[in-house]
Design an enzyme around this catalytic site. Structure first.
Site, short mmCIF file in Angstrom:
data_model
loop_
_atom_site.label_atom_id
_atom_site.label_comp_id
_atom_site.label_asym_id
_atom_site.label_seq_id
_atom_site.Cartn_x
_atom_site.Cartn_y
_atom_site.Cartn_z
N CYS A 62 -18.64 62.78 77.48
CA CYS A 62 -19.49 61.60 77.25
C CYS A 62 -18.56 60.50 76.74
O CYS A 62 -17.34 60.68 76.75
CB CYS A 62 -20.63 61.90 76.27
SG CYS A 62 -20.14 62.32 74.59
N HIS A 112 -7.55 80.35 68.06
CA HIS A 112 -8.17 80.86 66.83
C HIS A 112 -9.69 80.99 66.91
O HIS A 112 -10.26 81.84 66.23
CB HIS A 112 -7.84 79.93 65.66
CG HIS A 112 -6.40 80.00 65.24
ND1 HIS A 112 -5.89 79.25 64.21
CD2 HIS A 112 -5.36 80.74 65.72
CE1 HIS A 112 -4.60 79.52 64.06
NE2 HIS A 112 -4.25 80.41 64.97
C1 RB5 Z 1 -23.64 56.66 75.57
O1 RB5 Z 1 -23.74 55.29 75.44
C2 RB5 Z 1 -22.81 57.25 74.44
O2 RB5 Z 1 -23.54 57.21 73.27
C3 RB5 Z 1 -22.45 58.65 74.79
O3 RB5 Z 1 -21.71 58.67 75.97
C4 RB5 Z 1 -21.61 59.40 73.77
O4 RB5 Z 1 -20.51 58.67 73.37
C5 RB5 Z 1 -22.35 59.95 72.64
O5 RB5 Z 1 -21.84 60.64 71.76
#
Ligand code: RB5
Length: 178
Positions: free
Chosen positions: A69, A102
């Site tokens: 993400c 670990h």
């Molecule tokens: C999305 O905008 C963003 O919040 C997500 O990709 C991530 O970074 C969340 O932890």
């Protein structure tokens, strides 16, 4: 070996670029979405698809996944809610190395976006909101590849009877399992 790979909009680009790399390394990437860049998608939905995959997976010891993400943080929080998952945020190859050695980590989370020099300078002025306003760009693909390779190629020392296995088993007890 199968490797689940998933991302929200913050990690989509890196996900697509990591799939051929996984094949080069001899793994079979299984894409759990998203299948397009959707700025409105939510990283826990990818976590939900990993949960389904984990529940169907019969080879628990060989479960591996790479989730991406924007920061890698949301994915790691979501993934660690899944029973049997030990997810780590792999900010650098050494994180991935020790996570396997670990902790017998089975899910690697990566940042799909990085700040740029302009945004970093603005943060030095003290306002972190500027980091996102100034724009983030896709993370360094070569660094992501290095982290993924170390994660997938490091055997764990948390073998039965070891102190590391004892600790991993105690983690299991925290989620009510073994
Ligand atoms: C999305 O905008 C963003 O919040 C997500 O990709 C991530 O970074 C969340 O932890």
């Amino acid at each position: 070996m199968d490797v689940y790979i998933g991302a929200d909009h913050g990690g989509y680009q890196i996900k697509e670029q990591l799939k051929p790399f996984l094949r080069e390394l001899g793994y079979n990437p299984i894409d759990i979405g998203n299948t397009e860049i959707d700025p409105a998608d939510d990283y826990p939905d990818v976590g939900e698809r990993l949960k389904e995959a984990v529940e169907q997976n019969t080879d628990k010891d060989n479960l591996r996944a790479v989730l991406i993400c924007g920061s890698g943080i949301g994915m790691s929080i979501a993934a660690n809610k899944i029973r049997g998952v030990r997810a780590v945020l792999g900010g650098a190859p050494e994180n991935a190395y020790f996570a396997r050695l670990h902790n017998d980590a089975n899910v690697l989370c990566l940042s799909g976006l990085k700040s740029n020099s302009t945004s970093i300078e603005r943060v030095i002025d003290g306002d972190y909101r500027n980091l996102i306003d100034a724009g983030m760009t896709p993370a360094n693909l070569n660094e992501a590849k290095r982290i993924v390779k170390v994660f997938l190629e490091t055997a764990t020392e948390a073998v039965p009877g070891s102190r590391h296995r004892r600790r991993v088993e105690k983690i299991g007890k925290l989620e009510g399992g073994a």
